[in-house]
Design a protein around this motif. Structure first.
Motif, PDB file in Angstrom:
ATOM      1  N   GLY A 138     -30.214 -70.271  28.703  1.00 43.47           N
ATOM      2  CA  GLY A 138     -29.982 -69.078  29.503  1.00 43.47           C
ATOM      3  C   GLY A 138     -30.641 -69.106  30.875  1.00 43.47           C
ATOM      4  O   GLY A 138     -30.414 -68.208  31.694  1.00 43.47           O
ATOM      5  N   THR A 139     -31.460 -70.108  31.150  1.00 44.64           N
ATOM      6  CA  THR A 139     -32.106 -70.223  32.458  1.00 44.64           C
ATOM      7  C   THR A 139     -31.051 -70.373  33.549  1.00 44.64           C
ATOM      8  O   THR A 139     -30.127 -71.172  33.409  1.00 44.64           O
ATOM      9  N   GLN A 140     -31.200 -69.611  34.615  1.00 39.91           N
ATOM     10  CA  GLN A 140     -30.307 -69.702  35.774  1.00 39.91           C
ATOM     11  C   GLN A 140     -31.073 -70.321  36.936  1.00 39.91           C
ATOM     12  O   GLN A 140     -32.134 -69.827  37.315  1.00 39.91           O
ATOM     13  N   LEU A 141     -30.531 -71.401  37.481  1.00 44.55           N
ATOM     14  CA  LEU A 141     -31.111 -72.073  38.636  1.00 44.55           C
ATOM     15  C   LEU A 141     -30.187 -71.777  39.810  1.00 44.55           C
ATOM     16  O   LEU A 141     -29.082 -72.301  39.893  1.00 44.55           O
ATOM     17  N   HIS A 142     -30.639 -70.912  40.696  1.00 42.46           N
ATOM     18  CA  HIS A 142     -29.778 -70.376  41.754  1.00 42.46           C
ATOM     19  C   HIS A 142     -29.665 -71.301  42.955  1.00 42.46           C
ATOM     20  O   HIS A 142     -30.635 -71.952  43.356  1.00 42.46           O
ATOM     21  N   SER A 143     -28.464 -71.332  43.516  1.00 36.60           N
ATOM     22  CA  SER A 143     -28.158 -72.164  44.675  1.00 36.60           C
ATOM     23  C   SER A 143     -28.834 -71.596  45.925  1.00 36.60           C
ATOM     24  O   SER A 143     -28.607 -70.446  46.291  1.00 36.60           O
ATOM     25  N   HIS A 156     -25.609 -77.936  30.067  1.00 43.10           N
ATOM     26  CA  HIS A 156     -25.624 -77.024  31.209  1.00 43.10           C
ATOM     27  C   HIS A 156     -24.217 -76.917  31.796  1.00 43.10           C
ATOM     28  O   HIS A 156     -23.325 -77.699  31.462  1.00 43.10           O
ATOM     29  N   THR A 157     -24.046 -75.953  32.666  1.00 39.38           N
ATOM     30  CA  THR A 157     -22.772 -75.766  33.352  1.00 39.38           C
ATOM     31  C   THR A 157     -23.043 -75.179  34.731  1.00 39.38           C
ATOM     32  O   THR A 157     -24.085 -74.572  34.959  1.00 39.38           O
ATOM     33  N   ASP A 158     -22.093 -75.400  35.618  1.00 41.08           N
ATOM     34  CA  ASP A 158     -22.174 -74.697  36.890  1.00 41.08           C
ATOM     35  C   ASP A 158     -21.482 -73.356  36.728  1.00 41.08           C
ATOM     36  O   ASP A 158     -20.661 -73.160  35.828  1.00 41.08           O
ATOM     37  N   VAL A 159     -21.844 -72.415  37.576  1.00 44.34           N
ATOM     38  CA  VAL A 159     -21.171 -71.123  37.641  1.00 44.34           C
ATOM     39  C   VAL A 159     -20.748 -70.943  39.095  1.00 44.34           C
ATOM     40  O   VAL A 159     -21.576 -71.027  40.002  1.00 44.34           O
ATOM     41  N   THR A 160     -19.454 -70.733  39.305  1.00 43.01           N
ATOM     42  CA  THR A 160     -18.928 -70.687  40.662  1.00 43.01           C
ATOM     43  C   THR A 160     -19.456 -69.499  41.447  1.00 43.01           C
ATOM     44  O   THR A 160     -19.852 -68.479  40.885  1.00 43.01           O
ATOM     45  N   GLN A 161     -19.422 -69.663  42.739  1.00 44.46           N
ATOM     46  CA  GLN A 161     -19.880 -68.650  43.674  1.00 44.46           C
ATOM     47  C   GLN A 161     -18.723 -67.748  44.089  1.00 44.46           C
ATOM     48  O   GLN A 161     -17.569 -68.114  43.950  1.00 44.46           O
ATOM     49  N   THR A 162     -19.080 -66.578  44.605  1.00 43.42           N
ATOM     50  CA  THR A 162     -18.062 -65.640  45.084  1.00 43.42           C
ATOM     51  C   THR A 162     -18.269 -65.268  46.549  1.00 43.42           C
ATOM     52  O   THR A 162     -17.406 -64.629  47.144  1.00 43.42           O
TER      53      THR A 162
END
Length: 176
Positions: A138-143, A156-162
């Motif tokens: 659940g850790t989020q590593l922010h861009s 892990h996975t990437d999560v797209t930006q908006t």
């Protein structure tokens, strides 16, 4: 002792808890040189697809593999060498450019190496955006531009930006 070199000096990975982030990883001049190199009109990007783990259509990304254990190094490897010198032993390095889908979307859960691999992963975020890397716990590593995220070889996975058209990250697999 496992160390990486940052803009502020050496970081001892044996005493640094993972996952972790290091802001301003590269000195500003080196970071801007990298950005200029990869955004040059002549830099070769190759079309591919993100890892897929759902019934949705695959998400397109652009990528460039600087170094791979099976394929060697790219003709554009010299743009990566200043960064490689900051790590003990780089196994693989690949840059990804993903596009906004208008909403946060998971890219696809995966391991970068065999589950039993002791390789450590580093992601150098190359632009500011609201996308992030999501770890299995659940850790989020922010861009954030010039932020280095470090974590063990976990799912892990990437999560797209908006908030931006593109998200650019440099993935580095290395041995501590």
């Amino acid at each position: 002792m496992s160390k990486i070199i940052t803009a502020d000096g050496m970081v001892d990975l044996d005493t640094y808890g993972l996952p972790a982030t290091i802001d301003n990883f590269l000195p500003e001049e080196e970071f801007q040189a990298l950005i200029k190199y990869i955004t040059d009109a002549n830099f070769p990007w190759y079309r591919g697809y993100k890892v897929k783990d759902s019934n949705e259509p695959p998400q397109i990304q652009l990528r460039h593999v600087f170094k791979h254990p099976k394929y060697g190094v790219s003709n554009n490897y010299e743009g990566f060498t200043p960064i490689e010198a900051k790590f003990n032993k780089v196994v693989k390095a690949k840059i990804n450019l993903t596009f906004s889908s208008g909403k946060h979307k998971l890219g696809g859960w995966h391991y970068d190496y065999d589950k039993k691999s002791a390789n450590t992963l580093a992601i150098l975020y190359l632009n500011d955006n609201n996308g992030f890397t999501l770890l299995e716990d659940g850790t989020q590593l922010h861009s954030k531009a010039n932020r280095l995220a470090l974590f063990d070889n976990v799912s892990h996975t990437d999560v797209t930006q908006t908030d931006t058209e593109e998200r650019i990250v440099l993935n580095i697999g290395f041995i501590k």
